[in-house]
Design a protein around this motif. Sequence first.
Motif, PDB file in Angstrom:
ATOM      1  N   THR A 181       6.423  -6.601  -7.477  1.00 56.64           N
ATOM      2  CA  THR A 181       5.387  -6.033  -8.337  1.00 56.64           C
ATOM      3  C   THR A 181       4.416  -5.180  -7.536  1.00 56.64           C
ATOM      4  N   ALA A 182       3.944  -5.711  -6.412  1.00 55.75           N
ATOM      5  CA  ALA A 182       2.986  -4.969  -5.588  1.00 55.75           C
ATOM      6  C   ALA A 182       3.599  -3.665  -5.095  1.00 55.75           C
ATOM      7  N   ASP A 183       4.844  -3.705  -4.676  1.00 58.63           N
ATOM      8  CA  ASP A 183       5.528  -2.527  -4.154  1.00 58.63           C
ATOM      9  C   ASP A 183       5.663  -1.454  -5.231  1.00 58.63           C
ATOM     10  N   ALA A 184       6.210  -1.822  -6.381  1.00 56.15           N
ATOM     11  CA  ALA A 184       6.447  -0.844  -7.446  1.00 56.15           C
ATOM     12  C   ALA A 184       5.141  -0.257  -7.975  1.00 56.15           C
ATOM     13  N   LEU A 185       4.143  -1.112  -8.197  1.00 51.77           N
ATOM     14  CA  LEU A 185       2.883  -0.615  -8.752  1.00 51.77           C
ATOM     15  C   LEU A 185       2.125   0.251  -7.759  1.00 51.77           C
ATOM     16  N   SER A 186       2.156  -0.090  -6.481  1.00 52.09           N
ATOM     17  CA  SER A 186       1.463   0.758  -5.515  1.00 52.09           C
ATOM     18  C   SER A 186       2.115   2.137  -5.462  1.00 52.09           C
ATOM     19  N   THR A 187       3.439   2.190  -5.590  1.00 51.49           N
ATOM     20  CA  THR A 187       4.141   3.470  -5.618  1.00 51.49           C
ATOM     21  C   THR A 187       3.705   4.304  -6.809  1.00 51.49           C
ATOM     22  N   ALA A 188       3.673   3.692  -7.982  1.00 52.29           N
ATOM     23  CA  ALA A 188       3.282   4.425  -9.195  1.00 52.29           C
ATOM     24  C   ALA A 188       1.812   4.790  -9.189  1.00 52.29           C
ATOM     25  N   THR A 197       0.839  -1.193   0.000  1.00 52.61           N
ATOM     26  CA  THR A 197       0.000   0.000   0.000  1.00 52.61           C
ATOM     27  C   THR A 197       0.871   1.239   0.000  1.00 52.61           C
ATOM     28  N   SER A 198       0.497   2.226  -0.816  1.00 53.02           N
ATOM     29  CA  SER A 198       1.191   3.510  -0.842  1.00 53.02           C
ATOM     30  C   SER A 198       0.190   4.633  -0.682  1.00 53.02           C
TER      31      SER A 198
END
Length: 343
Positions: free
Chosen positions: A290-297, A249-250
């Motif tokens: 994947t979850a980390d990078a996409l939540s950031t973007a 989550t971001s």
Amino acid sequence: MERKVGRRRFLTISAAAAGLAVVPIGAPRTAAAGSLVEWRGISLGSVATIRIHHPDRAAAADLINQVVAESQRLEQIFSLYREDSTLCELNRSGVLAAPPAELSDLLASCDHFWRLTGGAFDPSVQPLWRCHADHFAVVRDASQGPSSAKIRDALDLVGWGNVRFDRDKVVFARRGMGLTLNGIAQGYITDRVVERLRASGIQNCLVDMGEIRALGARPDGQPWRIAIEGSQAEVSGFEIPATNRSVATSGAHGFQFDERGHYNHLFNPVTGTCAEPLRNVSVVADMATTADALSTAFALMKDEAISSTLVSTDDVKVLVSGAGDTRELTALTAHLGVRSKVD
């Protein structure tokens, strides 16, 4: 030197649902009943936990010690909190010869997610962080951010296309550039820990090295329960069941420079502005990277742009929350105008 501030955690484990207890930081613990072994410590400035089920508790504790040592080795490469890390060395000099294989791999992943998100995921935004950190270190009125001129100067040093890398070297095209891997490295370390545990025969575990990944279900067959904290505008959050899935989550309140959250740690690499203060994005995917990078973007992208990106992804779930509303986005959302409410 960067100001050493750990981001506030978004993801917490629902201890009541999982039947787990909190343990002292840095100490492995064996459960009084069953075969649960738990470790809790710090990874890349965030609270980290590993919970595994194993018939031999002594062997489990030894295995945890091994994967913790591996995570610390990787942190020495990726950390902005350690002045002697590989990443800090790169940011100081602008060039790095013979980078560690893990750094080359992670930079390749960064390039993939930069292209996938149309540039929204961009680790070269570190100059924007420096700009804001320097400004708020001395400004008296926390409601006023850096001047437009200072933002423009920082933006001149932002641009993933100006980072040249291969297996032999990493080079910044302009002096003063810098990288932050905080939007992907925790997921990468989580994946490395899980794969090491899987290779050692572990079938049921929950690993949180800043992002969360569940291997298998709980031994009772029920999914692990991942609790997502509400934003400042929400009284409470919600839970996500996870079996062989990762959750990240971001949102702006991960770290904010001002009380209202208009100036926070999530920077738009094109405009220099920050993520909306009351909007959180949770991503569920197979891999924590994947979850980390996409939540950031996705924290920086509009719903329609997120939905368009999902067309090119496999089995990724996106939940957007804020002001008491939580909705799931799909690849069809942008075209159909659908908002799927999550209860």
